[in-house]
Every structure is written in structure tokens, then in C-alpha cells.
Design an enzyme around this catalytic site. Structure first.
Site, PDB file in Angstrom:
ATOM      1  N   THR A 114       0.804  -1.229   0.000  1.00 21.34           N
ATOM      2  CA  THR A 114       0.000   0.000   0.000  1.00 21.34           C
ATOM      3  C   THR A 114       0.837   1.279   0.000  1.00 21.34           C
ATOM      4  O   THR A 114       0.308   2.365  -0.185  1.00 21.34           O
ATOM      5  CB  THR A 114      -0.919   0.023   1.246  1.00 21.34           C
ATOM      6  OG1 THR A 114      -0.093  -0.217   2.394  1.00 21.34           O
ATOM      7  CG2 THR A 114      -1.993  -1.045   1.159  1.00 21.34           C
ATOM      8  N   GLY A 115       2.154   1.179   0.228  1.00 14.67           N
ATOM      9  CA  GLY A 115       3.021   2.357   0.356  1.00 14.67           C
ATOM     10  C   GLY A 115       3.422   2.950  -0.987  1.00 14.67           C
ATOM     11  O   GLY A 115       2.981   2.495  -2.047  1.00 14.67           O
ATOM     12  N   VAL A 142       6.359   2.968  -2.598  1.00 16.83           N
ATOM     13  CA  VAL A 142       7.090   2.040  -3.467  1.00 16.83           C
ATOM     14  C   VAL A 142       6.195   0.849  -3.817  1.00 16.83           C
ATOM     15  O   VAL A 142       6.209   0.355  -4.953  1.00 16.83           O
ATOM     16  CB  VAL A 142       8.409   1.579  -2.794  1.00 16.83           C
ATOM     17  CG1 VAL A 142       9.127   0.553  -3.653  1.00 16.83           C
ATOM     18  CG2 VAL A 142       9.325   2.783  -2.536  1.00 16.83           C
ATOM     19  N   ARG A 185      21.328  -4.849   3.830  1.00  8.97           N
ATOM     20  CA  ARG A 185      22.011  -4.602   2.551  1.00  8.97           C
ATOM     21  C   ARG A 185      23.515  -4.839   2.630  1.00  8.97           C
ATOM     22  O   ARG A 185      24.136  -5.258   1.659  1.00  8.97           O
ATOM     23  CB  ARG A 185      21.786  -3.157   2.091  1.00  8.97           C
ATOM     24  CG  ARG A 185      20.477  -2.920   1.401  1.00  8.97           C
ATOM     25  CD  ARG A 185      20.463  -1.512   0.832  1.00  8.97           C
ATOM     26  NE  ARG A 185      19.129  -1.101   0.473  1.00  8.97           N
ATOM     27  CZ  ARG A 185      18.670   0.155   0.608  1.00  8.97           C
ATOM     28  NH1 ARG A 185      19.449   1.099   1.088  1.00  8.97           N
ATOM     29  NH2 ARG A 185      17.451   0.451   0.239  1.00  8.97           N
ATOM     30  N   CYS A 235      18.180   4.426  -3.446  1.00  8.20           N
ATOM     31  CA  CYS A 235      17.864   5.106  -4.712  1.00  8.20           C
ATOM     32  C   CYS A 235      18.983   6.049  -5.189  1.00  8.20           C
ATOM     33  O   CYS A 235      19.216   6.183  -6.397  1.00  8.20           O
ATOM     34  CB  CYS A 235      16.548   5.866  -4.589  1.00  8.20           C
ATOM     35  SG  CYS A 235      16.366   6.772  -3.053  1.00  8.20           S
ATOM     36  N   SER A 274       9.881  12.523  -3.149  1.00 11.62           N
ATOM     37  CA  SER A 274       9.241  11.199  -3.107  1.00 11.62           C
ATOM     38  C   SER A 274      10.161  10.153  -2.490  1.00 11.62           C
ATOM     39  O   SER A 274       9.695   9.116  -2.021  1.00 11.62           O
ATOM     40  CB  SER A 274       8.806  10.752  -4.506  1.00 11.62           C
ATOM     41  OG  SER A 274       9.931  10.643  -5.355  1.00 11.62           O
ATOM     42  N   GLU A 301      21.785   8.771   4.905  1.00 10.89           N
ATOM     43  CA  GLU A 301      21.897   8.598   3.450  1.00 10.89           C
ATOM     44  C   GLU A 301      23.353   8.595   2.972  1.00 10.89           C
ATOM     45  O   GLU A 301      23.735   7.803   2.123  1.00 10.89           O
ATOM     46  CB  GLU A 301      21.126   9.740   2.776  1.00 10.89           C
ATOM     47  CG  GLU A 301      20.845   9.525   1.304  1.00 10.89           C
ATOM     48  CD  GLU A 301      19.603   8.692   1.046  1.00 10.89           C
ATOM     49  OE1 GLU A 301      19.080   8.054   1.995  1.00 10.89           O
ATOM     50  OE2 GLU A 301      19.160   8.666  -0.110  1.00 10.89           O
ATOM     51  N   HIS A 326      16.317  11.828  -8.821  1.00 14.79           N
ATOM     52  CA  HIS A 326      17.479  12.311  -8.060  1.00 14.79           C
ATOM     53  C   HIS A 326      18.571  12.745  -9.047  1.00 14.79           C
ATOM     54  O   HIS A 326      18.987  11.959  -9.907  1.00 14.79           O
ATOM     55  CB  HIS A 326      18.043  11.206  -7.168  1.00 14.79           C
ATOM     56  CG  HIS A 326      17.163  10.822  -6.014  1.00 14.79           C
ATOM     57  ND1 HIS A 326      16.053  11.544  -5.633  1.00 14.79           N
ATOM     58  CD2 HIS A 326      17.253   9.787  -5.137  1.00 14.79           C
ATOM     59  CE1 HIS A 326      15.492  10.961  -4.575  1.00 14.79           C
ATOM     60  NE2 HIS A 326      16.200   9.898  -4.265  1.00 14.79           N
TER      61      HIS A 326
HETATM   62  N1  LIG Z   1      10.383   6.116  -1.603  1.00 14.15           N
HETATM   63  C1  LIG Z   1      11.513   5.826  -2.274  1.00 14.15           C
HETATM   64  O1  LIG Z   1      11.892   6.476  -3.270  1.00 14.15           O
HETATM   65  C2  LIG Z   1      12.370   4.670  -1.842  1.00 14.15           C
HETATM   66  C3  LIG Z   1      13.490   4.389  -2.606  1.00 14.15           C
HETATM   67  C4  LIG Z   1      14.280   3.300  -2.266  1.00 14.15           C
HETATM   68  C5  LIG Z   1      13.951   2.527  -1.178  1.00 14.15           C
HETATM   69  N2  LIG Z   1      12.860   2.818  -0.427  1.00 14.15           N
HETATM   70  C6  LIG Z   1      12.555   1.926   0.722  1.00 14.15           C
HETATM   71  O2  LIG Z   1      11.357   1.205   0.438  1.00 14.15           O
HETATM   72  C7  LIG Z   1      10.651   0.961   1.654  1.00 14.15           C
HETATM   73  C8  LIG Z   1       9.237   1.500   1.527  1.00 14.15           C
HETATM   74  O3  LIG Z   1       9.257   2.918   1.359  1.00 14.15           O
HETATM   75  P1  LIG Z   1       7.916   3.737   1.053  1.00 14.15           P
HETATM   76  O4  LIG Z   1       8.343   5.130   0.732  1.00 14.15           O
HETATM   77  O5  LIG Z   1       7.064   2.977   0.086  1.00 14.15           O
HETATM   78  O6  LIG Z   1       7.195   3.678   2.520  1.00 14.15           O
HETATM   79  P2  LIG Z   1       5.651   3.882   2.874  1.00 14.15           P
HETATM   80  O7  LIG Z   1       4.965   4.700   1.838  1.00 14.15           O
HETATM   81  O8  LIG Z   1       5.627   4.369   4.277  1.00 14.15           O
HETATM   82  O9  LIG Z   1       5.009   2.379   2.840  1.00 14.15           O
HETATM   83  C9  LIG Z   1       5.284   1.416   3.823  1.00 14.15           C
HETATM   84  C10 LIG Z   1       4.516   0.131   3.576  1.00 14.15           C
HETATM   85  O10 LIG Z   1       4.826  -0.812   4.626  1.00 14.15           O
HETATM   86  C11 LIG Z   1       3.624  -1.146   5.321  1.00 14.15           C
HETATM   87  N3  LIG Z   1       3.891  -1.259   6.763  1.00 14.15           N
HETATM   88  C12 LIG Z   1       4.196  -0.257   7.631  1.00 14.15           C
HETATM   89  N4  LIG Z   1       4.364  -0.753   8.879  1.00 14.15           N
HETATM   90  C13 LIG Z   1       4.152  -2.088   8.790  1.00 14.15           C
HETATM   91  C14 LIG Z   1       4.166  -3.151   9.742  1.00 14.15           C
HETATM   92  N5  LIG Z   1       4.439  -2.936  11.030  1.00 14.15           N
HETATM   93  N6  LIG Z   1       3.903  -4.397   9.298  1.00 14.15           N
HETATM   94  C15 LIG Z   1       3.636  -4.628   8.002  1.00 14.15           C
HETATM   95  N7  LIG Z   1       3.587  -3.663   7.050  1.00 14.15           N
HETATM   96  C16 LIG Z   1       3.855  -2.408   7.443  1.00 14.15           C
HETATM   97  C17 LIG Z   1       2.649  -0.034   5.049  1.00 14.15           C
HETATM   98  O11 LIG Z   1       1.319  -0.538   5.210  1.00 14.15           O
HETATM   99  P3  LIG Z   1       0.080   0.404   5.719  1.00 14.15           P
HETATM  100  O12 LIG Z   1      -0.393   1.170   4.506  1.00 14.15           O
HETATM  101  O13 LIG Z   1      -0.913  -0.573   6.200  1.00 14.15           O
HETATM  102  O14 LIG Z   1       0.638   1.304   6.799  1.00 14.15           O
HETATM  103  C18 LIG Z   1       2.988   0.281   3.587  1.00 14.15           C
HETATM  104  O15 LIG Z   1       2.429  -0.692   2.743  1.00 14.15           O
HETATM  105  C19 LIG Z   1      11.462   1.641   2.762  1.00 14.15           C
HETATM  106  O16 LIG Z   1      12.289   0.670   3.370  1.00 14.15           O
HETATM  107  C20 LIG Z   1      12.274   2.679   2.024  1.00 14.15           C
HETATM  108  O17 LIG Z   1      13.459   2.991   2.691  1.00 14.15           O
HETATM  109  C21 LIG Z   1      12.052   3.872  -0.739  1.00 14.15           C
END
Ligand SMILES: NC(=O)c1ccc[n+]([C@@H]2O[C@H](COP(=O)([O-])OP(=O)(O)OC[C@H]3O[C@@H](n4cnc5c(N)ncnc54)[C@H](OP(=O)(O)O)[C@@H]3O)[C@@H](O)[C@H]2O)c1
EC number: 1.2.1.11
Length: 344
Positions: free
Chosen positions: A11-12, A14, A111, A150, A179, A202, A242
Site C-alpha cells: 500500500t506504500g 514504493v 544490505r 535510490c 518522493s 543517506e 534524483h
Molecule cells: N520512496 C523511495 O523512493 C524509496 C526508494 C528506495 C527505497 N525505499 C525503501 O522502500 C521501503 C518502503 O518505502 P515507502 O516510501 O514505500 O514507505 P511507505 O509509503 O511508508 O510504505 C510502507 C509500507 O509498509 C507497510 N507497513 C508499515 N508498517 C508495517 C508493519 N508494522 N507491518 C507490516 N507492514 C507495514 C505499510 O502498510 P500500511 O499502509 O498498512 O501502513 C505500507 O504498505 C522503505 O524501506 C524505504 O526505505 C524507498
């Protein structure tokens, strides 16, 4: 026949990109969606506030989201894409691997572990064989592969193109889109009319992950590249993409012309999500730019430009789409590599 896959943290920010990329993917079929307990039991449409720039896929919208627990994920799913917060990933991802699932993960936990391959397929596909060591050491039937941060993904392919010149010192300064912090990561009051010269944790990721990615795997152990890397990370008010400024000192003489040729000729792979060319080198001195160039190669290409000599070696700029090449697309590409190499 398509491989049945699941998305952890679907749902997040990514997770939504993963759905967008996986829904039309001919090799994968989305068969499980997980999130936090607060989302479990809801349909995906109810649980996810859809913010991606294409309609929510109809079949996915009506799928019920489950809790992120191996007992909730059907056994006939072999591959899981994980986009969980890293603290949650550290807690739950190993349990999925123990239960036989192969996990292609975005989260930063693990990682830098010696037996976890950190992979950009066009750069270090051979590191995937570290999975044999991982299975021996951990006794997992499943496996875990990670994609890098990223910002690391944005500059490392350009360095990979220059390794023949002998990489000695690398300075990189980033201009990172909002983002990258997730939807709720940076408030508009903080970032509009502003730039923030600090992104917690970072700089260390760029410095350590780049040396692991460009290291050598001898079949048993991975040695990290010995180059020095110094990173400075900045958040700026762009939405996606980026941009990074890089200075590279090499053992051999490296002219801007030779560097441009090496980058242009650096090969892509015969995998669906690997763009050709991998690195797009601009002649125009004011490119690449986030708004104009982040969707090159469907968001999977690396753009470079501004190559010139400097007192600190070769200087250039590079750019990649942080939630596609830098996150969801990176995991999908690793999934394609796992499939090609028989791990699924
Ligand atoms: N954004 C970027 O550009 C980017 C780039 C590279 C890597 N990342 C990495 O990718 C990961 C996700 O990032 P994001 O930006 O997508 O985060 P996000 O929008 O906060 O999404 C987090 C996801 O994890 C779920 N979640 C949260 N707490 C949980 C729990 N206790 N148990 C099970 N599921 C849980 C959330 O579900 P609910 O909706 O139910 O809360 C949601 O589906 C992170 O580790 C981040 O560092 C992000």
C-alpha cells in the site's frame, strides 16, 4: 506461464509503483498483497491511497490485503517483492526466507550483510551467486536479494562504466526528490522555497553500498572495492528524480570524451526491465534535468551529462527516477534476474 508473486508493503509509495510495474508484466502475476495490521482485511482500493500516475489496476483494487506474515501468503507464491519500512523488513523478511520464499527487497536492512547480495543487474549480476553461500550459512530454503538505495543506484552504473580506468576517489553530491522520503516524509512547509542539506543515514549508504556493488565475488567471499567515496546528500523540492554531481579521480588518464564513450557503450542486459541504452549521455550542458529526463527508458535509464575536466578529476552530473530505477523497478529487475538464473 507467469510466476505468481506477492508484494509486502503493497500500500506504500514504493508498493504502489511495484503494482504499477507488475500488473502488465508478462513474467509475473500479482497473487498476494500485504501491509500493516491496520490495512489487513480491507480491499486494496480501501487500504491504499492510490497516488501513482496511472489508474489502479481493476483486479488488484478488489484484492484483499493481508497482514505481513508468512502464514497469510499462499504457498504457491515463490517470489515476494518487499517495500516495507526497514525496521519492519528486519523483523519479518528473514521469516519469509526461512519459509521458502525468495524475497527481492527494497528495504535497507541487511544490505551490507556479507551473505546478502546487493545487486544492480547491469553492474554486478554475478554477485547473485552469493545466494548459495547465504543458503548454506542460514539454512534457508528461500533467499534474499536487495537492491541499493535510490541515490546509490543513480551514480554507481556510471562508475561501473569507468572501472577500466581504475577508480580511486569519488565525490558525489545529491539533489534528491521529495518522493524518496515517502509520501509523508517531508512536509511542504519544510521543503517549498527551500533545500535541506541533510538526509539522515543517506551519506553512509552511498559510501558503503557503492563499494560493495563494485566489489569482487570469488565464489565464496565478496571483497569491497577499495575506492574512497565521499557523499553529501541534499533534499530539494522536486517530486521525482534524483540529480547528482560527481567528481571521479582515476589511476589512468580519463578525458571527458573517453568517459562519454565508455558510458554510452556500457551494456544493458537482455532482461525486460533493462533499458537500452542503459546510460544516456547528453551533449547539452544543461542536461540531465529531473522533470525532462527522469522517464528515459520508462524510468529505468540513467542519464548523464556535463562531462568535463576539473582539478578533482572527471566531473559530471547524473540522474535517475528514484521510485522506478531507484526502488520498485530495481526490485522487479532483480526478480527478472532471479528468474533467469533459476532461483525461482
Ligand atoms: N520512496 C523511495 O523512493 C524509496 C526508494 C528506495 C527505497 N525505499 C525503501 O522502500 C521501503 C518502503 O518505502 P515507502 O516510501 O514505500 O514507505 P511507505 O509509503 O511508508 O510504505 C510502507 C509500507 O509498509 C507497510 N507497513 C508499515 N508498517 C508495517 C508493519 N508494522 N507491518 C507490516 N507492514 C507495514 C505499510 O502498510 P500500511 O499502509 O498498512 O501502513 C505500507 O504498505 C522503505 O524501506 C524505504 O526505505 C524507498
Amino acid at each position: 506461464m507467469a510466476v505468481r508473486v506477492g508484494v509486502l508493503g503493497a500500500t506504500g509509495a514504493v508498493g504502489q509503483r511495484l503494482i504499477q510495474l507488475l500488473d502488465p508484466h508478462p513474467e509475473f502475476e500479482i497473487a498476494a498483497l500485504t501491509a500493516s495490521d491496520a490495512s489487513a482485511g480491507k480491499t486494496y482500493r480501501q487500504a491504499a491511497k492510490w497516488r501513482v500516475d496511472s489508474p489502479i489496476p481493476a483486479d488488484v483494487a478488489d484484492t484483499t490485503v493481508t497482514a505481513t506474515n508468512p502464514s497469510e501468503v499462499p504457498d504457491d507464491i515463490d517470489l515476494l517483492f518487499s517495500s516495507l519500512p526497514s525496521s519492519v523488513g528486519a523483523e519479518v523478511e528473514p521469516g519469509f526466507c526461512e519459509d521458502g520464499y525468495v524475497v527481492s527487497s527494497n528495504s535497507s536492512n541487511g544490505r551490507m550483510d556479507d551473505d546478502i547480495p546487493l545487486v544492480i543487474p547491469e553492474v554486478n549480476a554475478e554477485h547473485l551467486d552469493l545466494l548459495e553461500v547465504q543458503r548454506d550459512e542460514r539454512g534457508w530454503d528461500g533467499a534474499m536479494v536487495k537492491n541499493p538505495n535510490c541515490s546509490t543506484i543513480t551514480f554507481v552504473p556510471t562508475l561501473a562504466a569507468l572501472t577500466d580506468f581504475g577508480l580511486e576517489k569519488v565525490h558525489v553530491s545529491t539533489l534528491q526528490a521529495v518522493s524518496g522520503a515517502g509520501y509523508d516524509g517531508v512536509s511542504s512547509m519544510e521543503i517549498i522555497d527551500n533545500a535541506i542539506p541533510y538526509i539522515g543515514g543517506e551519506e553512509d549508504k552511498l559510501e558503503t553500498e557503492s563499494r560493495k556493488l563494485l566489489g569482487d565475488f570469488d565464489g565464496a567471499e565478496l571483497s569491497h572495492n577499495g575506492m574512497d567515496v565521499a557523499a553529501s546528500c541534499n533534499r530539494i523540492p522536486t517530486i521525482d528524480g534524483h540529480l547528482e554531481n560527481v567528481w571521479v579521480e582515476t589511476e589512468e588518464e580519463l578525458t571527458p570524451e573517453a568517459a562519454a564513450e565508455a558510458m554510452r557503450e556500457y551494456p544493458s542486459l537482455d532482461l525486460r526491465s533493462s533499458p537500452d541504452p542503459l546510460i544516456h549521455v547528453f551533449e547539452e550542458p544543461d542536461r540531465p534535468q529531473p522533470r525532462m529526463d527522469r522517464t528515459l527508458g520508462d524510468g529505468m535509464a540513467i542519464a548523464a551529462g556535463g562531462l568535463q575536466e576539473s582539478p578533482f578529476g572527471l566531473q559530471y552530473n547524473c540522474l535517475a527516477h528514484n521510485t522506478i530505477r531507484g526502488a520498485a523497478g530495481a526490485s522487479v529487475l532483480n526478480g527478472e534476474l532471479l528468474l533467469e538464473n533459476g532461483y525461482i
